[in-house]
Design a protein around this motif. Structure first.
Motif, PDB file in Angstrom:
ATOM      1  N   GLN A  73      -5.358   3.479   6.725  1.00  0.00           N
ATOM      2  CA  GLN A  73      -6.507   2.797   7.309  1.00  0.00           C
ATOM      3  C   GLN A  73      -7.716   3.051   6.419  1.00  0.00           C
ATOM      4  N   LEU A 120      -4.070  -2.045  -0.612  1.00  0.00           N
ATOM      5  CA  LEU A 120      -4.705  -2.092   0.708  1.00  0.00           C
ATOM      6  C   LEU A 120      -6.109  -2.678   0.608  1.00  0.00           C
ATOM      7  N   LYS A 166      -7.894  -3.942   7.540  1.00  0.00           N
ATOM      8  CA  LYS A 166      -8.134  -2.681   6.853  1.00  0.00           C
ATOM      9  C   LYS A 166      -7.028  -1.664   7.084  1.00  0.00           C
ATOM     10  N   SER A 167      -5.978  -2.092   7.736  1.00  0.00           N
ATOM     11  CA  SER A 167      -4.889  -1.175   8.055  1.00  0.00           C
ATOM     12  C   SER A 167      -3.554  -1.786   7.667  1.00  0.00           C
ATOM     13  N   SER A 168      -2.620  -0.931   7.330  1.00  0.00           N
ATOM     14  CA  SER A 168      -1.275  -1.383   6.985  1.00  0.00           C
ATOM     15  C   SER A 168      -0.283  -0.306   7.382  1.00  0.00           C
ATOM     16  N   PRO A 190       0.808  -1.232   0.000  1.00  0.00           N
ATOM     17  CA  PRO A 190       0.000   0.000   0.000  1.00  0.00           C
ATOM     18  C   PRO A 190       0.838   1.278   0.000  1.00  0.00           C
ATOM     19  N   TYR A 222      -9.957   7.155   3.209  1.00  0.00           N
ATOM     20  CA  TYR A 222      -8.821   6.525   3.868  1.00  0.00           C
ATOM     21  C   TYR A 222      -8.215   7.491   4.885  1.00  0.00           C
TER      22      TYR A 222
END
Length: 922
Positions: free
Chosen positions: A653, A706, A663-665, A22, A641
């Motif tokens: 996120q 993502l 849903k997060s990275s 992402p 986002y």
């Protein structure tokens, strides 16, 4: 393989547009000026290697390209490059320190050594002339020296030895170019020579021998760097007094068959005074001795230490490193015979001078400047000038591809980030830059400084449009414009908020001070401008670590009087760390906060009521700053986002936030601490500032990656089941289902003989009981927030309150509200540190009377009956039977219980194990 087929110059021909992450590191601005800069290629392709934070950067200066060596999780502490410029070794210091050897032709990491110095990491590294061996020195108090054959697949060194603290902190090491079994290291005051040999296929080490400057009869100064002389019989050490120490070693310097009984003799034969200025760099170039000093001078000497030539420039600062190109620009015959001894002199001085014209070189200075020096024209070309102190401020232009970064050294630079071109800069000498903000129209750039001053600058020329303001007594930590550019607000380290207003004077716009207020009693974490929904007037909020959200009435504020409309406490125990407006994803408007317990909360913008508590990203540290990512023109209007930074990471996120971890990275951006971030106006790039690392980084956003990760993580309850012990089919879920059915039995009556109405829902009032039954013990305020969250979850849409909750929704509620990291003994110990005292044994304890008083008088107060009932239940006691009246002189209730069952002093272990009956982790 890529390494086998790699050739010089092919690195930048790689196609790096395709990525599965992402966020992808696109460019690194700034570098670590305390480490050396190496010239990998010169001529048509001028390629440099330097370190920025935990990244090795291979930079094609003329082609304006970078390739990033990514693999370290800690800041890189040292590096070295092989003689042929192909192999690069980097090492770091910190937890899980690594040594990585890279192929500079292909950018491939060919060897990673784990747990080389697991406790402290590495402070010095060198590679042998034949590129087969590495030597490392650890950064601990007792330093460990290790020799590695990095081409062998082993995690153990060939040999090692420990250096006691009396040797001094050894921070520089180098191999003998003519003998890979010898190397030398030095601290500020001592030099150590090493020899290692091979015995019967077993490697052993020869303990270092020591020489001290106390043996010299003159002022020597502190040692900087050491080298072996090209005659293989001597070594040199540079000093801060401008001298060279000459060390004579026994001849012949051949490798013995076995370890000698005594080390080879090493004698300091002379101290040669070269100059007055401190020598910071010492190198051997073929048959030349090269020095660099604090005045920016590079001097070449022959083998007898006779001066050949000097390169200097008045704009060159203290030299940190010198790196020569591999391209020879003169005839090879200009080099004397490499077997020449130290005492041999050159008969032809012209040929000696011509030696210095053979190779161009790169200079790096301790004030973060790089120069390219062409020896044929003696020109100094400045190729990079970066921040030499912490970079804490960064801001992106609201309409153009411009990014501004400010440093504590007073340097303000603006870049075109699309073309990666430096545009303009300004140096402020009075103080350092702490924060930056463009106005929404893009005409102005406001800067807050460490001395409390505020400058309003033209966004293009960086020239001041008015006199500086000096109304803050401490460093300005936050600065922001209102949406209509009529107001400018700042927060400072003295917990004050200051507002400036744009006015018309003589037909032209200018700025003036409006008012200031000591709004908080702890550090301010965010200031946020918004818009009043009913009047379109600017709205200003500030959030502090004192848990207070303060809203100001700008329209009613007058000169020297800032009006406060509301003060609201947002948290009970957690500390809010950041604040942002939440996108309008429903009919209700929210602002979003994140706290130090890894929770994100949605508050109604009007009532300030907490409407939802959600599990936030848990990547080692809480969210420090958050911002909604601007949408690109091609983005789905329903997709939003969130960008955030933690202590050392930057992440994305997917909104709406619901606690789904997929849903997060996040990615490591600045291991020593990310200080700020900014997003480009089109949402395609994120910029992170590295604080004391003196760098900032450009990250390219890849939202489809993502989205794909979130999709692969599963839908509905699947991601949440994976956060429970045992998953969907585990014992925890089965136990929770049993509690659901038991609650229904209780609500319908245990003893009834009528048909049961089995349902997948339970009444809202039973939420606290079930939460406590499965091991989560919320406070009364948390219980109220949970019930209200469910009760009003559909109120905006239907106008009706929810009265029951399903098992699936309960699981989500439990995961989002429970402690993100579970029960922690450290939390209880910190409470005892605050509330208790040291007993005779030195343990932190709380007096039993004080313990009971705190529970009844502080926080969510308990009555004496409630406290007695809790203690009786926890301690497994029951009231005595018999019916006799108690003696009025005897203690009753909780006090009566504690005299028998609880000691006079309560330790953390007694509180956890004996009172709460919880297991203590060993």
């Amino acid at each position: 393989s890529l390494v086998w087929a790699a050739m010089p110059g092919m690195l930048f021909r790689k196609n790096r547009d395709r990525s599965l992450h992402p966020l992808n590191l696109s460019w690194v601005f700034g570098y670590n000026s305390s480490l050396a800069v190496h010239s990998l290629m010169d001529g048509e392709d001028r390629v440099l290697l330097y370190i920025s934070s935990h990244i090795g950067v291979i930079h094609d200066i003329l082609g304006n390209k970078q390739y990033h060596l990514q693999g370290h999780t800690n800041v890189i502490s040292c590096l070295c490059v092989s003689e042929d410029k192909r192999w690069v070794a980097t090492a770091d210091r910190g937890p899980d320190a690594l040594i990585i050897v890279w192929d500079s032709y292909s950018g491939v990491p060919v060897r990673t050594i784990f747990e080389s110095h697991p406790e402290e990491g590495i402070c010095a590294i060198a590679i042998s002339q034949d590129a087969k061996y590495l030597v490392t020195i650890s950064a601990g108090t007792v330093q460990k020296v290790c020799v590695w054959r990095w081409t062998l697949p082993t995690e153990k060194p060939l040999c090692s030895t420990d250096l006691q603290p009396e040797f001094g902190h050894q921070d520089y090491v180098i191999f003998n170019p003519q003998n890979p079994h010898e190397f030398v290291s030095n601290s500020k005051a001592q030099v150590i020579f090493y020899l290692w040999v091979k015995q019967s296929q077993l490697w052993d080490e020869n303990t270092a021998w020591l020489l001290s400057p106390q043996t010299f009869k003159c002022l020597v100064g502190q040692f900087s760097q050491s080298v072996f002389h090209f005659n293989n019989a001597q070594a040199l050490t540079g000093t801060s007094a401008g001298k060279l120490v000459v060390w004579d070693m026994d001849n012949p310097r051949t490798l013995p068959e076995e370890l000698p009984a005594k080390p080879h003799g090493v004698t300091a034969t002379k101290v040669v005074s070269m100059q007055k200025e401190s020598i910071t760099v010492l190198k051997m170039l073929e048959s030349c001795v090269v020095t660099g000093d604090v005045k920016g001078q590079v001097k070449f000497y022959d083998g007898q230490l006779r001066l050949l030539t000097i390169y200097s420039h008045d704009k060159v600062g203290p030299i940190r490193s010198i790196s020569f190109s591999t391209i020879l620009r003169g005839p090879l015959s200009a080099f004397p015979d490499s077997s020449q001894t130290f005492l041999t002199s050159w008969s032809d001085s012209s040929s000696s001078v011509s030696l210095t014209l053979n190779r161009n070189f790169i200079l790096s200075t301790s004030d973060a400047t790089m120069f390219h020096v062409a020896t044929d024209s003696t020109t100094f070309e400045r190729i990079m000038k970066e921040a030499k102190k912490a970079v804490n401020a960064i801001a992106c232009h609201p309409q153009e591809p411009l990014v501004a970064a400010g440093s504590h050294c007073g340097l303000l630079k603006v870049w075109d980030y699309k073309e990666t071109q430096y545009l303009v800069s300004r140096i402020f000498t009075e103080a350092g830059i702490q924060c930056l903000s463009y106005d929404p129209e893009g005409y102005l750039l406001a800067a807050g400084f460490t001395d409390g001053s505020v400058y309003i600058l033209d966004a293009i020329s960086l020239q001041s449009i008015c006199d500086k303001f000096q109304f803050s007594k401490g460093a300005v930590t936050h600065i922001s414009f209102s949406y209509d550019s009529k107001y400018l607000a700042t927060a400072d380290e003295n917990h004050s908020v200051t507002v400036y207003k744009r006015v018309l004077q003589n037909g032209s716009r200018c700025w003036e001070y409006l008012a200031g207020l000591d709004s908080h009693y702890k550090p301010i974490r965010s200031i946020l401008f918004g818009v009043h929904s009913d009047s379109n007037e600017p709205r200003l909020l500030s959030l502090g670590e004192d848990r207070q959200l303060v809203e100001y009435d700008l329209k009613s504020s007058i000169k020297d009087h800032l009006v406060v409309t509301h003060r609201d406490r947002l948290e009970q125990a957690a500390v809010p760390l950041c604040l942002a407006w939440y996108p309008q994803l429903s009919t209700e408007s929210f602002f979003l906060t994140a706290n130090n317990c890894y929770k994100m909360k949605l508050y109604n913008t009007t009532t300030k009521m907490c409407r939802k508590t959600l599990l936030g990203p848990t990547y080692g540290s809480p969210l420090e700053k958050i911002q909604i990512l601007p949408r690109t023109s091609s983005a789905d209007p329903q997709q939003h986002y969130l960008v955030y930074i933690t202590k050392d990471k930057v992440g994305l996120q997917i909104l709406p936030v619901d606690g789904n971890p997929h849903k997060s990275s996040a990615f490591i951006c600045h291991p020593d601490g990310a200080s700020d971030f900014a997003t480009s106006h089109d949402g395609r790039y994120i910029f992170t500032a590295g604080g004391k690392e003196r760098t900032f980084m450009k990250w390219k956003v890849n939202l489809p990656a993502l989205d794909a990760a979130a999709f692969l993580g599963g839908e509905d309850l699947i991601p949440f089941y994976n956060l429970l012990n045992g998953g969907r089919e585990g014992e925890f879920v089965r136990e929770l289902e049993d509690y659901f059915y038991y609650v229904q039995l209780c609500s319908q009556g245990i003893d009834t003989m009528e048909n049961r109405q089995v349902s997948a829902h339970i009444p809202l009032e039973e939420i606290p009981s079930v939460m406590r039954a499965i091991g989560f013990y919320p406070s009364e305020e948390e219980i109220e927030e949970m019930i209200n969250e469910v009760k009003f979850s559909k109120y905006e849409d239907t106008g009706e309150q929810v009265t029951k909750i399903s098992l699936g929704d309960f699981i989500k509620l439990y995961i989002n509200h429970r402690p993100a990291l579970g029960l922690s003994m450290k939390t209880i110990q910190r409470a005892f540190q605050v509330l208790g005292y040291d007993n005779e044994k030195g343990d932190k304890v709380i007096d039993t009377g004080d313990f009971l008083s705190l529970l009844q008088c502080r926080g969510e107060q308990m009555t004496e009956d409630e406290l007695a009932e809790c203690l009786i239940t926890l301690m497994g006691r029951r009231p005595k039977e018999g019916g006799s009246e108690p003696d009025t002189c005897e203690p009753t209730g909780a006090a009566a219980l504690t005299e028998e069952d609880i000691p006079a002093e309560i330790t953390t272990e007694v509180f956890v194990a004996d009172i709460l009956s919880l297991p203590i982790a060993k």
